[in-house]
Design a protein around this motif. Structure first.
Motif, mmCIF file in Angstrom:
data_model
loop_
_atom_site.group_PDB
_atom_site.id
_atom_site.type_symbol
_atom_site.label_atom_id
_atom_site.label_comp_id
_atom_site.label_asym_id
_atom_site.label_seq_id
_atom_site.Cartn_x
_atom_site.Cartn_y
_atom_site.Cartn_z
ATOM 1 N N UNK A 105 0.822 -1.224 0.000
ATOM 2 C CA UNK A 105 0.000 0.000 0.000
ATOM 3 C C UNK A 105 0.850 1.266 0.000
ATOM 4 N N UNK A 106 2.194 1.088 -0.070
ATOM 5 C CA UNK A 106 3.120 2.228 -0.142
ATOM 6 C C UNK A 106 3.122 3.093 1.117
ATOM 7 N N UNK A 107 3.007 2.453 2.269
ATOM 8 C CA UNK A 107 3.169 3.182 3.531
ATOM 9 C C UNK A 107 4.635 3.577 3.671
ATOM 10 N N UNK A 108 4.914 4.760 4.189
ATOM 11 C CA UNK A 108 6.284 5.268 4.256
ATOM 12 C C UNK A 108 7.113 4.592 5.349
ATOM 13 N N UNK A 109 6.598 4.611 6.587
ATOM 14 C CA UNK A 109 7.379 4.136 7.725
ATOM 15 C C UNK A 109 6.517 3.254 8.622
ATOM 16 N N UNK A 110 7.197 2.510 9.492
ATOM 17 C CA UNK A 110 6.470 1.732 10.490
ATOM 18 C C UNK A 110 7.302 1.661 11.772
ATOM 19 N N UNK A 111 6.636 1.333 12.854
ATOM 20 C CA UNK A 111 7.301 1.053 14.117
ATOM 21 C C UNK A 111 6.509 -0.023 14.838
ATOM 22 N N UNK A 112 7.201 -0.861 15.599
ATOM 23 C CA UNK A 112 6.510 -1.933 16.292
ATOM 24 C C UNK A 112 7.466 -3.034 16.705
ATOM 25 N N UNK A 113 6.930 -4.020 17.410
ATOM 26 C CA UNK A 113 7.758 -5.094 17.954
ATOM 27 C C UNK A 113 8.354 -5.992 16.873
ATOM 28 N N UNK A 114 7.812 -5.927 15.637
ATOM 29 C CA UNK A 114 8.389 -6.726 14.556
ATOM 30 C C UNK A 114 9.849 -6.343 14.337
ATOM 31 N N UNK A 115 10.139 -5.054 14.473
ATOM 32 C CA UNK A 115 11.512 -4.591 14.310
ATOM 33 C C UNK A 115 12.213 -4.473 15.654
ATOM 34 N N UNK A 116 11.543 -3.766 16.594
ATOM 35 C CA UNK A 116 12.164 -3.599 17.910
ATOM 36 C C UNK A 116 11.143 -3.028 18.891
ATOM 37 N N UNK A 117 11.254 -3.479 20.112
ATOM 38 C CA UNK A 117 10.492 -2.857 21.189
ATOM 39 C C UNK A 117 11.201 -1.554 21.585
ATOM 40 N N UNK A 118 10.579 -0.694 22.418
ATOM 41 C CA UNK A 118 11.284 0.496 22.914
ATOM 42 C C UNK A 118 12.514 0.075 23.718
ATOM 43 N N UNK A 119 13.671 0.667 23.424
ATOM 44 C CA UNK A 119 14.930 0.238 24.032
ATOM 45 C C UNK A 119 15.714 1.441 24.559
ATOM 46 N N UNK A 120 16.731 1.148 25.361
ATOM 47 C CA UNK A 120 17.596 2.176 25.927
ATOM 48 C C UNK A 120 18.501 2.762 24.840
ATOM 49 N N UNK A 121 19.039 3.964 25.069
ATOM 50 C CA UNK A 121 19.894 4.598 24.051
ATOM 51 C C UNK A 121 21.094 3.748 23.636
ATOM 52 N N UNK A 122 21.693 3.033 24.585
ATOM 53 C CA UNK A 122 22.849 2.199 24.244
ATOM 54 C C UNK A 122 22.446 1.070 23.305
ATOM 55 N N UNK A 123 21.272 0.470 23.546
ATOM 56 C CA UNK A 123 20.785 -0.596 22.678
ATOM 57 C C UNK A 123 20.395 -0.045 21.304
ATOM 58 N N UNK A 124 19.855 1.171 21.321
ATOM 59 C CA UNK A 124 19.482 1.817 20.061
ATOM 60 C C UNK A 124 20.724 2.054 19.207
ATOM 61 N N UNK A 125 21.813 2.420 19.862
ATOM 62 C CA UNK A 125 23.057 2.654 19.133
ATOM 63 C C UNK A 125 23.559 1.371 18.470
ATOM 64 N N UNK A 126 23.382 0.236 19.159
ATOM 65 C CA UNK A 126 23.798 -1.032 18.577
ATOM 66 C C UNK A 126 23.000 -1.331 17.306
ATOM 67 N N UNK A 127 21.693 -1.015 17.329
ATOM 68 C CA UNK A 127 20.877 -1.206 16.132
ATOM 69 C C UNK A 127 21.359 -0.310 14.996
ATOM 70 N N UNK A 128 21.724 0.920 15.337
ATOM 71 C CA UNK A 128 22.215 1.843 14.312
ATOM 72 C C UNK A 128 23.503 1.313 13.674
ATOM 73 N N UNK A 129 24.391 0.773 14.487
ATOM 74 C CA UNK A 129 25.652 0.254 13.977
ATOM 75 C C UNK A 129 25.432 -0.970 13.100
ATOM 76 N N UNK A 130 24.453 -1.794 13.464
ATOM 77 C CA UNK A 130 24.166 -2.984 12.662
ATOM 78 C C UNK A 130 23.617 -2.598 11.295
#
Length: 591
Positions: free
Chosen positions: A566-591
């Motif tokens: 349906x061409x939705x731009x963005x999504x958020x949810x547990x399929x990708x990640x639950x809400x996490x701490x900044x340090x964990x978020x940084x690990x996702x960014x590096x990956x």
């Protein structure tokens, strides 16, 4: 305590006055009776009828009996005077108090003057000529005292009657004619529950009265409230007094004896059965929908203030539930109240004690699966309460205005975190939820501008999320603030889109950059064709209006695949990640 003392003093004064009047009356009757019996020699026992009739007239409350006894006493007195006239000295010594007796019997009436005039005329018939001057002097004295005392008594009675009317008006609601708030607190002041007697307070609120006032005018609203009060009075019965506390709130005091609550349960059942009944107002029909809370005095340990708070809490929960629920204040609700109170107290020091922190849920591009943003979410870990869910403390924070300093702290922490990530080479736009209370009572724009400048963060890396509820409150102020923020480069997102009926209207008028599809639509968009069509419609509408669209709460791969088609731009949810701490978020960014 002061009101109780005043009440006791008033009762004591009235009792003293009653005893004094009774003493004067009995002394006067005795004096006249003694003179009649001792001065008359013909059938003297006949004059015993006088004191008997006077005593009956004083102590009997029935007006006709009182009147008949008063007339009999006059017939005995004046009839005896015609048959066997008395000496003038005997008359002036005893009978002068006769009008006084009738002032006490019939205060504020013309009876004393009539009796005084009859007394003067009755002894003028056989008056010797040599005693005429003395008689005139005595007659003037009787007339003056009688007229003066009668007039004074008349005005005293009139003043007392007016005072009682004012007192009654001060305790009566003008519209419904029910006892008012002051009368209610006077009534509960002396109540006390025990093993054999308990009291229930049943508070009832009329739903949608404000809407009737706004749509049809206060005349309709007043008529509806009057019909509602009559309906409640009928359902509660004459034995249970109903009061109006103010606005659309009514409250009833219900006495429960010997632990028997059958009558109370019957009343509650009657209210349930008659919920949503129809009331005719000015040739129009209105539905009487209400909510109610009930609390027992014994549960409050006979503390009137606690009792009042209990029934208020029960009423508030009934209003939240809706559908005519009559909510008892029970152990479960008491525990909720205690926890809410503890949360309210502890919330004040949560930031200073470093108990609050932010977690971040990634916002991901549907096509590339890359992290392009994050939503900052507030968390509270208390040493005693443990983890306190946002749904438990956000409402308390909004109600107590604690949301303003908390909201400012969240904004600053999110800006600070985005600035740190930017220094490490990651430009992540962080979105922050802003409460309607903060929009209404805080000057958000200058504060955000100051924080962006302090932490040297480009405004494009901050997004403000507002709910439809926030937009509906203080609409013009919200629109102006959003426009200022958008002009400064901060993007605006509408959260939980589609939940409220007014979404399209506000989407048209407000400066909005992003639309977030509520999780409730995403949950069943794969299995339910209607849910699928709603999601498709929102995405297409956002595309046509040039808005970015984000899907919330994506938990399954097939949901993401549908959003991709349906061409939705963005999504958020547990399929990708639950809400996490900044340090964990940084690990996702590096990956």
């Amino acid at each position: 305590m002061q009101k109780r003392k005043e009440s006791v003093l008033q009762v004591g004064n009235s009792q003293t006055m009653l005893y004094a009047l009774t003493g004067v009356y009995l002394a006067s009757v005795y004096l006249i009776s003694y003179t009649l019996i001792t001065e008359h020699h013909i059938v003297s026992w006949f004059y015993l009828l006088f004191p008997i009739a006077m005593l009956v007239a004083y102590f009997v409350q029935h007006f006709r009996i009182k009147l008949a006894a008063s007339i009999i006493s006059l017939v005995v007195l004046f009839g005896g005077g015609i048959i066997e006239p008395l000496e003038l000295d005997a008359i002036e010594e005893a009978f002068i108090v006769l009008p006084l007796c009738y002032i006490i019997l019939f205060p504020g009436s013309l009876w004393p003057i009539a009796v005084g005039a009859a007394l003067i005329l009755s002894y003028l018939i056989n008056l010797p000529a040599e005693e005429f001057d003395e008689f005139i002097e005595d007659a003037i004295e009787v007339a003056f005292i009688t007229v003066f005392a009668t007039i004074m008594t008349y005005f005293q009675q009139k003043s007392e009657k007016q005072s009682n009317l004012y007192k009654e008006a001060s305790l009566t609601d003008y519209l419904t004619k029910l006892p008012n708030r002051k009368a209610f607190f006077n009534a509960v002041h002396e109540l006390k529950a025990c093993d054999t007697v308990d009291y229930a307070a049943l508070q009832i609120g009329l739903d949608n009265l404000k809407k009737v006032n706004d749509d049809l005018g206060y005349g309709y609203g007043d008529a509806l409230l009057l019909g509602f009060s009559r309906q409640m009075k009928r359902l509660l019965g004459e034995s249970n007094q109903l009061y109006r506390l103010g606005g659309d709130d009514l409250i009833a005091l219900i006495k429960c004896t010997d632990g028997n609550q059958n009558e109370l349960n019957e009343l509650i059942e009657g209210l349930r059965v008659n919920y949503d009944s129809v009331c005719q107002i000015h040739n129009t029909s209105h539905r009487l929908r209400y909510y109610a809370g009930i609390a027992m005095l014994s549960d409050a340990q006979n503390n009137i203030k606690v009792w009042g708070k209990n029934v208020d809490v029960a009423l508030a929960k009934s209003k939240r539930k809706g559908d005519g629920v009559i909510q008892w204040y029970d152990d479960e609700l008491m525990n909720e109240t205690i926890r809410e109170h503890q949360i309210e107290i502890e919330l004040k020091g949560a930031i200073d004690n470093e108990q609050m922190f932010l977690v971040y849920q990634p916002k991901v591009d549907v096509k590339s699966q890359e992290i392009i943003g994050a939503e900052a979410l507030l968390r509270w870990e208390h040493p005693d309460l443990g983890f306190v869910p946002p749904c438990d403390f956000i409402g308390v924070a909004e109600k107590t205005a604690q949301i303003i300093p908390i909201g400012r702290w969240v904004i600053e922490q999110a800006i600070k975190q985005s600035s740190e990530w930017r220094k490490q080479g990651y430009e992540i736009c962080i979105s922050v939820n802003v409460s309607s209370v903060q929009f209404a009572h805080d000057d958000i724009y200058p504060y955000i501008s100051e924080m962006l400048k302090r932490h040297q963060l480009p405004s494009k890396l901050l997004q403000i999320e507002i709910t439809e509820t926030a937009m509906m409150d203080k609409y013009s102020h919200v629109a102006d603030t959003c426009q200022l923020l958008q002009d400064a480069g901060v993007s605006i997102a509408i959260d939980d889109f589609g939940v409220e009926y007014s979404s399209l209207n506000y989407l048209k008028q407000l400066p909005i950059d992003t639309v977030k599809i509520d999780k409730s639509f995403i949950d069943d968009c794969v299995e339910d064709i209607t849910g699928h069509m709603i999601v498709r419609t929102i995405i297409q509408m956002a595309h046509n209006l040039g808005k970015t669209v984000i899907a919330e709460g994506v938990e399954h791969t097939d949901q993401l695949e549908l959003l991709n088609r349906e061409n939705c731009h963005q999504f958020q949810g547990y399929l990708f990640s639950k809400p996490i701490l900044p340090s964990e978020f940084m690990q996702l960014l590096k990956q």
